[in-house]
Design an enzyme around this catalytic site. Structure first.
Site, PDB file in Angstrom:
ATOM      1  N   ASP A 145     109.811  64.525  61.498  1.00 45.73           N
ATOM      2  CA  ASP A 145     108.949  63.615  62.225  1.00 45.73           C
ATOM      3  C   ASP A 145     107.815  64.461  62.806  1.00 45.73           C
ATOM      4  O   ASP A 145     107.733  65.674  62.586  1.00 45.73           O
ATOM      5  CB  ASP A 145     109.767  62.864  63.290  1.00 45.73           C
TER       6      ASP A 145
HETATM    7  C1  GLC Z   1     106.037  59.193  65.169  1.00 44.51           C
HETATM    8  C2  GLC Z   1     107.288  58.365  64.993  1.00 44.51           C
HETATM    9  C3  GLC Z   1     107.608  58.031  63.561  1.00 44.51           C
HETATM   10  C4  GLC Z   1     106.331  57.828  62.767  1.00 44.51           C
HETATM   11  C5  GLC Z   1     105.594  59.155  62.747  1.00 44.51           C
HETATM   12  C6  GLC Z   1     104.269  59.063  61.980  1.00 44.51           C
HETATM   13  O1  GLC Z   1     106.286  60.284  66.019  1.00 44.51           O
HETATM   14  O2  GLC Z   1     108.470  58.881  65.589  1.00 44.51           O
HETATM   15  O3  GLC Z   1     108.420  56.844  63.566  1.00 44.51           O
HETATM   16  O4  GLC Z   1     106.634  57.418  61.432  1.00 44.51           O
HETATM   17  O5  GLC Z   1     105.338  59.658  64.049  1.00 44.51           O
HETATM   18  O6  GLC Z   1     103.398  58.215  62.628  1.00 44.51           O
END
Ligand code: GLC
Length: 752
Positions: free
Chosen positions: A307
């Site tokens: 993430d």
């Molecule tokens: C964020 C979220 C995740 C998302 C990613 C990209 O931190 O936790 O769910 O897909 O970043 O935006």
């Protein structure tokens, strides 16, 4: 024949470093198998090109302003990152018109194909969880918590389907959805991104979403899905986002794993990891979870993506690594394939050093790059990489809007309706007040237009607020929007008062709270309204069940609207008028008290009391301590369950037990009912939940109509449970089937 005399290694180097002409090489041959193409390409790649494929950067590294909303390509930035650093993936953006996304993606794709020596196309990731939320004119569905409330998998399928057909053509080939975390902690700022607290609901809805996203109606374009966030992210001890979670592995296997297992078994292509720590170890640094559990035990062989900046978090948030290189070593050793870095080249630099030092082998790099290349081949990116602009009429079509409206209507939960104040029959005057009365953004929540939810003026003109929708729904009534709470005499002149409250949009740490209570101002205003003689309906537009206990008993009607999306206001008004008979049911337990949050499938020792205060007389009844329990939802008609029968009261391992029940619409109007089948295992070596949802189906019945439905119980699927290693445990003994307030017991015998 000069070249003939060149040493062989020089000839190979020349071949390896020269842009490839149009000659058809095996990996470029669409007739070859994907595995052949992957291996041929892998053999041609330098180690630096391979590391580049393991890197995903944010849109802000290739636009002008460095802001997510700037969906405009700065070619020289992209050319350097792709040409020199071989970056294979980018992500993000905000809602802009399809024409703008097309231009951006066409340019970026061209650079990927033309600037990378081997012509490896980029793959673009985006958060389109409840419709193509970063695409103007797109259809925006209810958030997942509302889809769970429908108890009708059709709506989760439709959400994935419409998202795919509205965004696949634009190069949005990697959708970071569905969220499969379990919505068990009402404080958590992302509860509304989940399908609720039940593993079976999340498994069914997540699988349906995936099937919708994989529709062939996008052919030849395809969209990859992402099971996120693996795992144990949704129950932080403090309730704050990304704070430590302590969940025993047995509970992980029994409650948190099933939704991920369901979509893995359905072939989901990618998994995004949980940013947080689980039982003292950040998931991104846990070989046990990422390789041992996810790959070896659950059988996932697709791409594992970090993430946001989660390798960096191992250094500056979790402190398991002294520096970025060590963090990279930990994450890649755990099993990470791609780093959503996403703002720097630190990952690339760290990987180069680690490979040069031999601490990460090229074989390990090849494992990840193989998975990434396989994903790109499977999505058809090598054979048809460019976006297309000939089907924009699909975006925001009336058909798609009606699917979202249908989902919104079935997702609203009627929690309370004293004296049948709803539906409002021909009201002359309605007073509507509260912070969500005239708000578009509150109805959709985060991840809508922008990360934290767009500003009011960014929402399409066609999107209605609750005030707008009431004016449409009751054309002959006087609809008064009261920005302040009116005086009692004005209130008393109304046939209905509607207080639309709840929450403003938020997600992630922005949505952290220290108190689940609805805001004091709202509680105070609601309390004032209860003093009037007019019927009062509370409409809760919110992502989590904010506490309303102190006012609930004095409010005549309560609607849990959740986050119903762009069509939400119309759906709410339809229910208030009775045009639509509500059929939603709570996919979460609605807490009664501020410090007692337990899910419906709690353990027996979660709830007990002493008979007459005598500590030796512990009494446990099947009582649920919530204000409104999981599965609760009223209708404007009534449904009666009768004749629950089992084809035997004795079940042997390897057999199935058939349960049937009759449901009758005993009221005077048509309605939909989700039949929820629960099982109770009365004795278990590992304590058993007081009941567990194991099957549900939604039916429509006309007044007076009856239907007989069934649930076929399979011991291994429905009666077994996992131990702390995740091995299935099946124990003989007494079980109870429950549906619609009825119950029947049966006994399971084991062969050995
Ligand atoms: C964020 C979220 C995740 C998302 C990613 C990209 O931190 O936790 O769910 O897909 O970043 O935006």
């Amino acid at each position: 024949m000069r070249n003939a005399c060149l040493p062989l290694f020089i000839m190979i180097t020349i071949m390896m470093t020269q842009p490839l002409g149009a000659q058809s090489l095996l990996y470029q041959d669409s007739e070859a198998t994907i595995e052949e193409r992957v291996e041929d390409l892998l053999d041609r790649m330098t180690i630096y090109e391979k590391i580049g494929q393991m890197t995903q950067l944010n849109i802000t590294t290739i636009n002008e302003t460095g802001h997510q909303s700037n969906v405009e390509l700065v070619e020289e930035k992209a050319r350097e990152l792709i040409g020199e650093h071989h970056i294979g993936s980018f992500l993000n953006g905000e809602a802009v018109p399809p024409e703008q996304w097309f231009e951006f993606m066409d340019g970026l794709t061209r650079l990927g194909v033309e600037e990378s020596r081997l012509g490896i196309p980029i793959i673009y990731g985006i958060d389109h969880m409840h419709g193509a939320s970063y695409l103007e004119r797109a259809t925006i569905f209810p958030q997942a918590i509302n889809l769970g409330a429908t108890f009708n998998e059709k709506h989760s399928y439709n959400t994935g389907y419409v998202t795919a057909i509205e965004s696949a053509d634009l190069g949005h080939h990697w959708n970071f959805a569905p969220v499969l975390d379990l919505g068990v902690n009402p404080l958590w700022s992302r509860l509304w991104e989940t399908f609720g607290e039940d593993p079976h609901v999340a498994s069914v809805m997540g699988t349906a979403y995936l099937k919708g996203l994989k529709t062939e109606d996008t052919n030849p374009k395809k969209v990859a899905a992402t099971a996120k966030h693996f795992l144990g992210y949704s129950d932080p001890k403090s309730g704050w986002d990304r704070s430590p979670a302590y969940i025993p592995m047995q509970a992980i296997h029994e409650f948190h794993r099933p939704p991920f297992q369901a979509v893995i078994d359905e072939g989901i292509e990618t998994v995004m990891l949980n940013s947080g720590e689980l039982n003292g170890v950040p998931v991104h640094a846990s070989h046990e979870l990422v390789t041992g559990l996810l790959r070896d035990q659950m059988g996932f062989d697709g791409v594992v993506l970090t993430d946001w900046a989660d390798i960096e978090k191992l250094v500056n948030f979790h402190y398991t690594a002294e520096n970025y290189k060590e963090a990279t070593y930990q994450a890649v050793s755990a099993g990470v394939d791609m780093s959503m870095t996403p703002l720097t080249l630190e990952f690339n630099e760290a990987m180069k050093e680690l490979v040069e030092e031999g601490r990460i082998t090229e074989e390990r790099v090849d494992e990840s790059v193989r998975r990434i290349l396989r994903l790109k081949f499977e999505l058809g990116l090598f054979d048809d990489p460019f976006p297309r602009s000939d089907r924009f009429d699909r975006i925001g079509s009336e058909d798609n809007r009606l699917k979202a409206l249908d989902a919104a209507r079935e997702s609203i939960v009627l929690l309370r309706n004293e004296n049948g104040v709803l539906p409002a029959e021909n009201p002359r005057k309605i007073i509507v007040t509260g912070p969500s009365a005239n708000s578009k953004r509150n109805l959709s929540g985060g991840w809508t237009i922008t990360w934290q939810g767009g500003e009011e003026e960014q929402f399409p003109d066609r999107v209605m607020t609750i005030l707008d929708a009431l004016n449409v729904e009751f054309p002959d009534a006087e609809i008064v929007h009261a920005k302040e709470i009116p005086e009692p005499d004005q209130l008393n002149s109304a046939d209905l008062i509607i207080y639309a409250g709840g929450e403003e949009p938020y997600t992630e740490f922005i949505g952290n709270i220290n108190d689940l209570s609805l805001s004091p101002e709202q509680l105070d205003d609601i309390s004032k309204l209860t003093k009037s003689d007019s019927p009062l309906a509370l409409v809760l537009v919110q992502g989590r069940p904010r506490l309303i206990t102190e006012v609930a008993i004095d409010v005549d009607a309560i609607l849990f609207a959740g986050l119903p999306g762009f069509e939400g206001a119309e759906a709410i008004a339809n229910i208030i008028s009775g045009k639509v008979n509500p059929s939603g049911k709570l996919p979460i337990s609605y807490p009664m008290n501020p410090n007692h949050f337990i899910p419906y499938n709690h353990k027996p020792s979660d709830v007990y009391f002493f008979e007459g205060g005598n500590p030796n007389e512990i009494i446990q009844e099947d009582q649920d301590p919530s204000l409104f329990p999981f599965g609760h939802g009223l209708s404007y008609t009534t449904f009666e369950y009768s004749e629950l029968s089992l084809d035997s009261s004795q079940l042997n391992e390897g057999d199935r037990l058939q349960a049937e029940v009759t449901i009758t619409n005993s009221g005077n109007r048509a309605g939909m009912e989700s039949a929820l089948w629960f099982l109770t295992n009365h004795v278990g070596k590992i304590t058993r939940p007081v009941k567990e949802l194991k099957h549900f189906e939604k039916i429509s019945l006309e007044p007076g109509e009856s239907v007989r439905i069934e649930f076929s119980i399979n011991p291994e699927e429905h009666l077994a449970y996992p131990n702390q290693k995740g091995d299935s445990v099946l124990e003989a003994g007494k079980f109870t089937v429950r549906v619609g307030g009825l119950s029947e017991e049966f006994y399971l015998d084991l062969m050995n």
